[in-house]
Design a protein around this motif. Sequence first.
Motif, short mmCIF file in Angstrom:
data_model
loop_
_atom_site.label_atom_id
_atom_site.label_comp_id
_atom_site.label_asym_id
_atom_site.label_seq_id
_atom_site.Cartn_x
_atom_site.Cartn_y
_atom_site.Cartn_z
N CYS A 85 0.92 -1.12 -0.23
CA CYS A 85 -0.29 0.06 -0.08
C CYS A 85 1.00 1.92 0.00
O CYS A 85 0.68 2.29 -0.13
N GLY A 86 2.76 1.29 0.33
CA GLY A 86 2.78 2.15 0.68
C GLY A 86 2.48 3.34 1.90
O GLY A 86 3.85 4.62 1.61
N LYS A 87 1.26 2.95 2.87
CA LYS A 87 1.22 3.77 4.11
C LYS A 87 1.39 2.92 5.09
O LYS A 87 1.08 3.83 5.99
N CYS A 88 0.96 2.12 5.26
CA CYS A 88 1.09 1.18 6.50
C CYS A 88 2.78 1.48 7.31
O CYS A 88 3.20 1.84 6.52
N CYS A 91 4.88 -0.82 5.04
CA CYS A 91 5.53 0.06 3.44
C CYS A 91 6.83 1.43 4.89
O CYS A 91 7.18 1.29 3.89
N CYS A 99 3.44 -5.38 4.05
CA CYS A 99 2.56 -4.64 4.51
C CYS A 99 0.98 -5.03 4.39
O CYS A 99 0.47 -6.74 4.53
N SER A 100 0.36 -4.45 5.69
CA SER A 100 -0.90 -5.16 6.03
C SER A 100 -2.28 -4.62 5.09
O SER A 100 -3.10 -5.08 6.01
N ASN A 101 -1.80 -4.52 4.44
CA ASN A 101 -3.02 -3.43 3.35
C ASN A 101 -2.91 -3.83 1.86
O ASN A 101 -2.76 -3.05 1.27
ZN LIG Z 1 1.77 -1.29 3.15
#
Ligand SMILES: [Zn+2]
Length: 336
Positions: A85-88, A91, A99-101
């Motif tokens: 996701c690049g945000k969690c 990431c 990544c958890s999403n």
């Molecule tokens: Zn992530």
Amino acid sequence: MKAAVMRGIKDIRTETVPDPVLEPHGVIIKVKACGICGSDLHIYKRDEQGTIFGHEFSGEVVSVGDQVKGIAPGMRVTAVGFRPCGKCFWCSQGKGHRCSNMALLGYQFPGAMAEYVHIPFAALGRTVFPLPEELSYEEAASVEPLSISYFSVNRAQPKPDESVAVLGLGVIGLYAVQVLKSFGVTRILASGRRAARLRAATECGADVVIDAASQDPTAAVMDATANMGVNTVVECAGQQDTFDQAVAMARGGGKILLVGIYEQPLTWDPLPAISKNLSLIGCLGGNFPASIELLRSGKVSARPLITHRFTLDQAAEAFRAQLQDPGAIKVMFTMD
Ligand SMILES: [Zn+2]
Ligand SMILES: [Zn+2]
């Protein structure tokens, strides 16, 4: 390029779609073989638009993003496809593989039922796995489902003198039988419904094969174990009745591996699990290197499971076969 695209309820068509675009952390693979998964069928029955399935696949790397190390064009590989996701939290630590999403290949972005597939997060030995020479592309496309069976069975650490029952003889259950064999388990009981799968269970090495359509699996297991029940149950069917059977046939101190995906919540009486000191173990994961080695060494064979082969042009026919043909176990697209 050509791809198999969902166009509505049980409507899949071979169409021309744009070629994948290479990203800096990605690779593009020319697909050589791709299996239809049970999870694809759940969505196939729904009204979906535009999905390109395919996460059990193999092929040849044709282009490599400039941030990717150790992977080169011409490599024969199988791969795990996801987009971090690049945000969690993970990431932001640069650990996109945790990544958890994450978005999943073949569901949230185009999969390998196409001439080419893009793997957005390509890391050698972590998401992209080179194939030993001995492995055919068809076998390599079987690594993903086998890896689920291996991961699950390994959670129980079965010993050779233990008895293990496998409930549900789809691809995951049939590979579980073979993985148990590779662990040296000498007493494997397998319960399923379709004739072709019962035959395959014997071929995969099950010692006792139970036809759940005509026999009570719990009674059959009790019969075959002098009323002791089994040390471990691998529950691959994900149904209320198979869950109940698992609790009933596990012996004191036994383990139940929950592998099959339950489409409905369960109702259950926990008392037998408490009084027998059972361990219920949820299983979701894979192990590609171990599975590649099982196939390479010949301890596990994909051959008894691959029942149908189709070209990409026959996508509609292939999905019909996987859903409706009682003889179908694994339906595979082959692109050569
Ligand atoms: Zn992530
Ligand atoms: Zn799958």
